[in-house]
Design a protein around this motif. Structure first.
Motif, short mmCIF file in Angstrom:
data_model
loop_
_atom_site.label_atom_id
_atom_site.label_comp_id
_atom_site.label_asym_id
_atom_site.label_seq_id
_atom_site.Cartn_x
_atom_site.Cartn_y
_atom_site.Cartn_z
N PRO A 299 37.01 32.30 34.75
CA PRO A 299 37.66 30.98 34.95
C PRO A 299 37.09 30.39 35.76
CG PRO A 299 38.85 32.69 35.79
CD PRO A 299 37.84 33.40 35.04
N VAL B 27 48.85 40.66 31.75
CA VAL B 27 47.91 39.54 32.19
C VAL B 27 46.53 40.04 32.99
CG1 VAL B 27 47.80 37.37 33.66
CG2 VAL B 27 49.80 38.04 32.16
N SER B 28 46.90 41.22 33.87
CA SER B 28 45.53 41.65 34.62
C SER B 28 44.49 42.05 33.74
CB SER B 28 45.90 42.48 35.64
OG SER B 28 46.29 43.86 35.05
N ASP C 41 39.57 38.39 38.40
CA ASP C 41 39.06 38.07 36.94
C ASP C 41 37.42 38.68 36.98
OD1 ASP C 41 37.30 36.51 38.94
OD2 ASP C 41 38.02 34.93 38.51
N THR D 262 36.73 30.14 28.98
CA THR D 262 38.34 30.35 29.23
C THR D 262 39.02 29.41 28.82
OG1 THR D 262 37.46 31.61 31.05
CG2 THR D 262 39.91 30.86 31.06
N SER E 246 37.78 30.31 39.82
CA SER E 246 38.04 31.57 39.67
C SER E 246 39.30 31.99 40.04
CB SER E 246 37.01 32.66 40.59
OG SER E 246 37.29 32.28 41.71
N LEU E 247 39.93 33.35 39.62
CA LEU E 247 41.29 33.69 39.70
C LEU E 247 41.32 35.31 40.33
CD1 LEU E 247 43.05 32.48 36.48
CD2 LEU E 247 43.51 31.48 39.01
N VAL F 107 42.23 38.90 25.01
CA VAL F 107 42.78 37.61 25.39
C VAL F 107 43.89 37.50 24.36
CG1 VAL F 107 42.62 35.23 26.12
CG2 VAL F 107 40.98 36.95 26.96
N LYS G 75 43.82 40.80 30.64
CA LYS G 75 43.16 39.76 29.90
C LYS G 75 42.29 38.90 31.20
CE LYS G 75 47.22 38.86 27.50
NZ LYS G 75 46.83 39.30 26.10
N GLN G 76 42.74 38.83 32.42
CA GLN G 76 41.91 38.31 33.50
C GLN G 76 40.53 38.71 33.72
OE1 GLN G 76 44.80 35.91 35.67
NE2 GLN G 76 44.02 36.73 37.40
#
Length: 344
Positions: A293, A284-285, A300, A133, A296-297, A225, A287-288
């Motif tokens: 990552p 964005v969600s 993800d 990432t 973490s997020l 991404v 891609k996540q």
């Protein structure tokens, strides 16, 4: 790209969903790290993986009671090899071997996904391959940069060492891409991997994502991404997290036998259709969900795996076996797999 198990293990060690009390656990995870058994040039060596997996399962079965009460039906394993728990990089060999018999009751979390395939067990969770990432995000360019490349691909077209004629590798799809479009100005094709690879993908409208030895590759992650419309060339592929990622809205699917018509297929898409896919890719969600990552997020890939496991709960009471009952055949499989694994 084979490292998902290592990073999921690290994530779980500090996750709020982890418990140190096994009687509270819905699921049991045993990290085995089969993809860390490497060749001299750094590629996963799958041939000893069955022995590694068997030895690990024998260890937990002998040391604790939790495996034996379900024979693994409440356990999950990460198997990010080319063909998952079939543990081979060539499809015909993977099919011949089949899924390791002692994993038949466990849930498999794997990068390999293909419908109607021996190596795709019902109930498996398909995940994206690991992509670094931080390195990916370090190469982002301004989103206003014009996409001046129509169709982009970097990678092997022929695996000369293992399949010099190109008819077996990628089921001939990559060879067909090269032979049909190497002189086509719309296609930016090369087997070289430039330092500007990530930036080039962000300048492309379409990124070709053909199968290789297996249907999946990191290009799918990179394309999503970087907002490059993935052109998925892999018949019957099962894509990661299809319940949350609208693959038909963001990608283009091309049958392997239609590769010679790839230019006509892509140029037939209107500007409106292309823009619609690009706008969907900007979410964005999405891609996540394709990334692992650190830290973490929310939403993800780590959390998508947890969601997939949660959807399998509660467990069917019938998974719990009566004392002394055994279903799995520990002696099934090639004779070489029966030998204990010892690290060299």
């Amino acid at each position: 790209m084979f490292a998902a198990e290592i990073f999921l293990h690290r994530f779980l060690l500090s996750s709020a969903v982890r418990t140190l009390n096994p009687d509270e656990a819905d699921w049991f995870f045993t990290p085995v790290y089969t993809t860390c058994d490497l060749t001299n040039n750094g590629l996963p060596l799958p041939f000893d993986s069955p022995r590694m997996m068997r030895s690990a399962i024998q260890y937990i079965a002998n040391k604790w009671s939790y495996w034996n009460r379900t024979e693994g039906a409440d356990h999950f394993f990460i198997v990010p090899h080319d063909f998952g728990a079939c543990f081979h990089y060539k499809e015909e060999k993977a099919i011949e071997r089949g899924i390791l018999p002692i994993l038949q009751r466990a849930t498999l979390v794997q990068t390999f996904g293909q419908s109607y395939h021996v190596c795709m067990k019902k109930g498996s969770i398909v995940i994206p391959p690991y992509a670094p990432t931080a390195r990916i995000l370090a190469h982002l360019i301004p989103p206003s940069t014009p996409r001046s490349i129509f169709a982009y691909f970097r990678g092997l077209f022929y695996d000369v060492g293992n399949d010099p004629e190109g008819g077996y590798y990628a089921r001939g799809a990559r060879a067909s891409i090269w032979e049909n479009f190497k002189n086509n100005a719309l296609f930016d094709l090369s087997s070289e991997h430039p330092a500007t690879y990530y930036e080039d993908m962000q300048r492309a409208i379409f990124c070709l994502c053909p199968l290789g030895w297996a249907p999946w590759s990191p290009r799918l992650v990179e394309a999503v991404v970087f907002g490059c419309i993935p052109v998925i060339i892999a018949d019957d592929i099962v894509l990661p997290f299809a319940d949350v990622i609208p693959w038909k809205e963001i990608g283009v699917f091309v049958a392997e036998h239609d590769v010679p018509n790839l230019d006509a297929i892509l140029t037939s898409l209107s500007a409106v259709e292309i823009l619609k896919k690009q706008r969907a890719l900007a979410d964005v969600s999405i891609k996540q969900a394709m990334l692992f990552p650190h830290p973490s997020l929310p939403n993800d890939a780590f959390h998508q795996i947890l969601n997939g496991l949660a959807r399998k709960l509660p467990h069917d009471p019938n998974i719990y076996l009566k004392d002394g009952i055994r279903i799995l055949n520990w002696t099934a499989g090639p004779r070489g797999d029966m030998q204990p694994w010892k690290q060299q």
